[in-house]
Motif scaffolding. Sequence first.
Motif, PDB file in Angstrom:
ATOM      1  N   LEU A 131       0.831  -1.208   0.000  1.00 16.04           N
ATOM      2  CA  LEU A 131       0.000   0.000   0.000  1.00 16.04           C
ATOM      3  C   LEU A 131       0.863   1.255   0.000  1.00 16.04           C
ATOM      4  CD1 LEU A 131      -2.794   1.263   0.092  1.00 16.04           C
ATOM      5  CD2 LEU A 131      -2.725   1.075   2.593  1.00 16.04           C
ATOM      6  N   VAL A 132       1.925   1.245   0.784  1.00 17.19           N
ATOM      7  CA  VAL A 132       2.847   2.381   0.792  1.00 17.19           C
ATOM      8  C   VAL A 132       3.421   2.606  -0.599  1.00 17.19           C
ATOM      9  CG1 VAL A 132       5.111   3.146   1.620  1.00 17.19           C
ATOM     10  CG2 VAL A 132       3.429   2.253   3.239  1.00 17.19           C
ATOM     11  N   GLU A 133       3.828   1.522  -1.260  1.00 17.82           N
ATOM     12  CA  GLU A 133       4.395   1.651  -2.603  1.00 17.82           C
ATOM     13  C   GLU A 133       3.347   2.153  -3.593  1.00 17.82           C
ATOM     14  OE1 GLU A 133       7.725   1.026  -3.716  1.00 17.82           O
ATOM     15  OE2 GLU A 133       7.867   1.364  -1.565  1.00 17.82           O
ATOM     16  N   ALA A 134       2.113   1.673  -3.463  1.00 16.13           N
ATOM     17  CA  ALA A 134       1.057   2.112  -4.382  1.00 16.13           C
ATOM     18  C   ALA A 134       0.750   3.590  -4.216  1.00 16.13           C
ATOM     19  CB  ALA A 134      -0.196   1.273  -4.157  1.00 16.13           C
ATOM     20  N   VAL A 135       0.790   4.078  -2.988  1.00 20.57           N
ATOM     21  CA  VAL A 135       0.489   5.485  -2.727  1.00 20.57           C
ATOM     22  C   VAL A 135       1.674   6.377  -3.084  1.00 20.57           C
ATOM     23  CG1 VAL A 135      -0.013   7.143  -0.892  1.00 20.57           C
ATOM     24  CG2 VAL A 135      -1.247   4.979  -0.977  1.00 20.57           C
ATOM     25  N   ARG A 136       2.878   5.898  -2.815  1.00 21.51           N
ATOM     26  CA  ARG A 136       4.074   6.709  -3.091  1.00 21.51           C
ATOM     27  C   ARG A 136       4.304   6.883  -4.577  1.00 21.51           C
ATOM     28  NH1 ARG A 136       8.640   7.030   0.661  1.00 21.51           N
ATOM     29  NH2 ARG A 136       9.941   6.873  -1.172  1.00 21.51           N
ATOM     30  N   ARG A 137       4.094   5.798  -5.339  1.00 26.37           N
ATOM     31  CA  ARG A 137       4.419   5.832  -6.763  1.00 26.37           C
ATOM     32  C   ARG A 137       3.227   5.330  -7.573  1.00 26.37           C
ATOM     33  NH1 ARG A 137       9.902   2.605  -7.366  1.00 26.37           N
ATOM     34  NH2 ARG A 137       8.745   1.090  -6.107  1.00 26.37           N
ATOM     35  N   PRO A 138       2.189   6.112  -7.630  1.00 25.37           N
ATOM     36  CA  PRO A 138       1.000   5.667  -8.372  1.00 25.37           C
ATOM     37  C   PRO A 138       1.298   5.565  -9.867  1.00 25.37           C
ATOM     38  CG  PRO A 138       0.779   7.972  -7.710  1.00 25.37           C
ATOM     39  CD  PRO A 138       2.035   7.467  -7.055  1.00 25.37           C
ATOM     40  N   ALA A 139       1.337   4.352 -10.366  1.00 20.14           N
ATOM     41  CA  ALA A 139       1.635   4.130 -11.782  1.00 20.14           C
ATOM     42  C   ALA A 139       0.892   2.879 -12.235  1.00 20.14           C
ATOM     43  CB  ALA A 139       3.142   3.981 -12.006  1.00 20.14           C
ATOM     44  N   GLY A 140      -0.361   3.030 -12.565  1.00 16.62           N
ATOM     45  CA  GLY A 140      -1.133   1.884 -13.008  1.00 16.62           C
ATOM     46  C   GLY A 140      -1.723   1.098 -11.844  1.00 16.62           C
ATOM     47  N   TRP A 144      -1.766  -2.029  -6.912  1.00 15.89           N
ATOM     48  CA  TRP A 144      -3.064  -2.164  -6.255  1.00 15.89           C
ATOM     49  C   TRP A 144      -3.589  -3.596  -6.366  1.00 15.89           C
ATOM     50  CZ3 TRP A 144      -4.641   1.257  -2.931  1.00 15.89           C
ATOM     51  CH2 TRP A 144      -4.214   2.579  -3.054  1.00 15.89           C
ATOM     52  N   LEU A 145      -3.339  -4.247  -7.488  1.00 17.85           N
ATOM     53  CA  LEU A 145      -3.745  -5.641  -7.644  1.00 17.85           C
ATOM     54  C   LEU A 145      -2.985  -6.533  -6.664  1.00 17.85           C
ATOM     55  CD1 LEU A 145      -5.307  -7.842  -9.124  1.00 17.85           C
ATOM     56  CD2 LEU A 145      -3.454  -7.908 -10.823  1.00 17.85           C
ATOM     57  N   ALA A 146      -1.676  -6.287  -6.539  1.00 16.21           N
ATOM     58  CA  ALA A 146      -0.885  -7.068  -5.586  1.00 16.21           C
ATOM     59  C   ALA A 146      -1.378  -6.834  -4.158  1.00 16.21           C
ATOM     60  CB  ALA A 146       0.592  -6.689  -5.705  1.00 16.21           C
ATOM     61  N   ALA A 175      -1.904  10.356   3.303  1.00 16.20           N
ATOM     62  CA  ALA A 175      -0.870  10.439   2.270  1.00 16.20           C
ATOM     63  C   ALA A 175      -1.412  10.824   0.904  1.00 16.20           C
ATOM     64  CB  ALA A 175      -0.134   9.101   2.168  1.00 16.20           C
ATOM     65  N   SER A 176      -2.578  10.273   0.541  1.00 13.00           N
ATOM     66  CA  SER A 176      -3.040  10.489  -0.825  1.00 13.00           C
ATOM     67  C   SER A 176      -4.536  10.259  -0.909  1.00 13.00           C
ATOM     68  CB  SER A 176      -2.292   9.539  -1.785  1.00 13.00           C
ATOM     69  OG  SER A 176      -2.738   9.699  -3.096  1.00 13.00           O
ATOM     70  N   ARG A 177      -5.313  11.286  -0.635  1.00 17.35           N
ATOM     71  CA  ARG A 177      -6.767  11.128  -0.650  1.00 17.35           C
ATOM     72  C   ARG A 177      -7.283  10.777  -2.037  1.00 17.35           C
ATOM     73  NH1 ARG A 177      -9.084  16.034   3.207  1.00 17.35           N
ATOM     74  NH2 ARG A 177      -7.823  15.526   5.057  1.00 17.35           N
ATOM     75  N   ARG A 178      -6.545  11.161  -3.048  1.00 14.56           N
ATOM     76  CA  ARG A 178      -7.007  10.869  -4.411  1.00 14.56           C
ATOM     77  C   ARG A 178      -7.026   9.370  -4.686  1.00 14.56           C
ATOM     78  NH1 ARG A 178      -1.675  12.287  -4.822  1.00 14.56           N
ATOM     79  NH2 ARG A 178      -0.320  10.836  -5.966  1.00 14.56           N
ATOM     80  N   ASP A 179      -6.271   8.596  -3.882  1.00 14.27           N
ATOM     81  CA  ASP A 179      -6.234   7.145  -4.071  1.00 14.27           C
ATOM     82  C   ASP A 179      -7.279   6.425  -3.231  1.00 14.27           C
ATOM     83  OD1 ASP A 179      -4.133   6.904  -5.958  1.00 14.27           O
ATOM     84  OD2 ASP A 179      -2.666   7.300  -4.376  1.00 14.27           O
ATOM     85  N   GLY A 180      -8.143   7.180  -2.550  1.00 15.29           N
ATOM     86  CA  GLY A 180      -9.149   6.542  -1.712  1.00 15.29           C
ATOM     87  C   GLY A 180     -10.054   5.600  -2.480  1.00 15.29           C
ATOM     88  N   TRP A 183      -8.218   2.410  -3.291  1.00 16.73           N
ATOM     89  CA  TRP A 183      -8.072   1.574  -2.092  1.00 16.73           C
ATOM     90  C   TRP A 183      -9.366   0.820  -1.794  1.00 16.73           C
ATOM     91  CZ3 TRP A 183     -10.037   2.546   3.116  1.00 16.73           C
ATOM     92  CH2 TRP A 183      -9.574   1.616   4.044  1.00 16.73           C
ATOM     93  N   LEU A 184     -10.473   1.519  -1.822  1.00 18.44           N
ATOM     94  CA  LEU A 184     -11.755   0.864  -1.554  1.00 18.44           C
ATOM     95  C   LEU A 184     -12.047  -0.215  -2.587  1.00 18.44           C
ATOM     96  CD1 LEU A 184     -13.937   3.950  -0.531  1.00 18.44           C
ATOM     97  CD2 LEU A 184     -13.024   2.157   0.971  1.00 18.44           C
ATOM     98  N   LEU A 185     -11.718   0.058  -3.844  1.00 14.65           N
ATOM     99  CA  LEU A 185     -11.940  -0.932  -4.890  1.00 14.65           C
ATOM    100  C   LEU A 185     -11.057  -2.160  -4.669  1.00 14.65           C
ATOM    101  CD1 LEU A 185     -13.499  -1.475  -7.495  1.00 14.65           C
ATOM    102  CD2 LEU A 185     -11.601  -0.438  -8.762  1.00 14.65           C
ATOM    103  N   ALA A 186      -9.843  -1.947  -4.158  1.00 14.55           N
ATOM    104  CA  ALA A 186      -8.934  -3.065  -3.905  1.00 14.55           C
ATOM    105  C   ALA A 186      -9.432  -3.967  -2.784  1.00 14.55           C
ATOM    106  CB  ALA A 186      -7.539  -2.533  -3.560  1.00 14.55           C
ATOM    107  N   LEU A 187     -10.324  -3.448  -1.940  1.00 13.42           N
ATOM    108  CA  LEU A 187     -10.851  -4.249  -0.834  1.00 13.42           C
ATOM    109  C   LEU A 187     -12.052  -5.097  -1.232  1.00 13.42           C
ATOM    110  CD1 LEU A 187     -10.702  -1.714   2.152  1.00 13.42           C
ATOM    111  CD2 LEU A 187      -8.977  -3.371   1.395  1.00 13.42           C
ATOM    112  N   VAL A 188     -12.582  -4.888  -2.421  1.00 14.66           N
ATOM    113  CA  VAL A 188     -13.768  -5.636  -2.849  1.00 14.66           C
ATOM    114  C   VAL A 188     -13.509  -7.143  -2.864  1.00 14.66           C
ATOM    115  CG1 VAL A 188     -15.339  -6.046  -4.781  1.00 14.66           C
ATOM    116  CG2 VAL A 188     -14.765  -3.703  -4.102  1.00 14.66           C
ATOM    117  N   PRO A 189     -12.386  -7.650  -3.428  1.00 14.24           N
ATOM    118  CA  PRO A 189     -12.154  -9.093  -3.392  1.00 14.24           C
ATOM    119  C   PRO A 189     -12.130  -9.651  -1.966  1.00 14.24           C
ATOM    120  CG  PRO A 189     -10.659  -8.052  -4.932  1.00 14.24           C
ATOM    121  CD  PRO A 189     -11.328  -6.951  -4.186  1.00 14.24           C
ATOM    122  N   THR A 190     -11.602  -8.875  -1.031  1.00 11.42           N
ATOM    123  CA  THR A 190     -11.565  -9.331   0.356  1.00 11.42           C
ATOM    124  C   THR A 190     -12.968  -9.441   0.933  1.00 11.42           C
ATOM    125  OG1 THR A 190      -9.386  -8.355   0.703  1.00 11.42           O
ATOM    126  CG2 THR A 190     -10.696  -8.814   2.665  1.00 11.42           C
TER     127      THR A 190
END
Length: 502
Positions: A131-140, A144-146, A175-180, A183-190
């Motif tokens: 999650l830290v890596e996804a927020v720090r370097r948003p690139a695709g 988020w899938l990982a 850190a990054s509200r734009r990624d909210g 993040w929520l979408l990444a929790l759907v499989p869970t």
Amino acid sequence: MLTLGIILTGIDRAQPWRDELATWSAASRSLPDLARLTGNIDAATGPYYLFTHGWIMLFGDSTAALRLPSALAVSAAAGLTTVLGQRLVGPRAGLLAGLLFAVLPGTSRYGQEARPYALATLLAVLATLLLVEAVRRPAGWGRWLAYAVTVLALGLTHLVALTLLPAHGVLVLVASRRDGGRWLLALVPTVLGVAPLVLAARAQRGRQLDWVDPARWTDLTSLPGGLAQSVAVGGLLLGLAALGTVRFGRRAVVPAACLLLPVLLLFTVALVVPLWVPRYLFFTVPFGCLLAGAALTLAPGHPTRPGSTGTGVDARPPTRRSWKETAPTGASIFHDLSAPPVGATLPPALVVVALVGLLGLPDQVALRRTHEWPRSAAVDYRGAAQVVAAGQRPGDAVVYSPRDGWLFLDLGLAYHLGPARPRDVLVVRDQARRADLWADECGEPATCLAGVNRVWLVTAGRRADPLAAVGGAKGAALRADFTTVQVWPRAGLTVTLLTRQP
């Protein structure tokens, strides 16, 4: 490697305790029998049992083999804690956090246990790092899938570990509200994958956790010692973590949230619903170590200036700075990886790490004798099995008292004796057929004991007269037709040889 070396030392010295016997019993069944078991009890641990089933098929069910996945998991967690610390606080804080985690008695305790807590700890740290890596370097969507896959695995491994997700929400919010949305979408499989497990576990809670009392406020004070498996080490680690939180400000937000929010959430729920089991929160320990590692980088010493080697050796006289000057500044909650290392030199901090290791050494030795808690409550299944193996004859039978408790006397002897154990004469429906961790016994013990001349009686506790301690129809049948030949007291139980009266 340090963590793995410590954990592999004496990994099979302490015999499997009751929870590990439950793991062995469940994972060694056929897949249909395992599915039936989890439909009745232990649904929350079912995915771990399935993993262990495959592991046993490949590597066997020796004590070392059963515990090896946990040893590998906490070792990987130590490495990832170092990397996460580098991202959040700095390379030295990460290194010290990993070293602290390596020498904790609690790390050895759960790294030497065939239960899901070590795997959950690895997945908790990995999910946070992703999650830290996804927020720090948003690139695709790759990171988020990982992250989504890891969080799903975390929930399937240990439901309580999902209390980490509010802390992840704090990370995204700060850190990054734009990624909210991502993040929520990444929790759907869970949500979709874990929901059936939650419903099944909820239906089984009354039976699964009937031994747990509602939480009390005093339970919070004993938590650090329980997680560290040492009161002294837990207290020291908590003090260092508090210092790191105060001094690193915003950069301590993420590890502090990952440490505190799961504890507070579980405790709040446990005030009403009996769920408070300290070992369920072991996955928070790496985050406490991270905060403690951050505190150690502010220990007294000579800070390393830009251009130095990072070893404290410099051609120019070092300039002493206060912690305020070396503490992180700015709004970012992440460490600038391009910045030179600042803070105390490593040797003074390593002294503290060594002190933690020395304080925990007595507990390291003790947990390699027994995994029971308190240590004085050991149950010597192996010793009982050795007594029976040395004296049994063809046609012997074995009887257990009690049969329905959490000591799993029958599983203990079954694990250590294997197929060579005496006939379990009173069983009419074993654990696999009952789809449970317990077996059904004969309703008329005297009839089932007919034709048996020698009985090995295994009773819980140290008994001067074990035969008199057996209750109900089973005790009456044994006392009516059998007499005691010899008694072998062992830790936590007693083995007695009975022969039929002439």
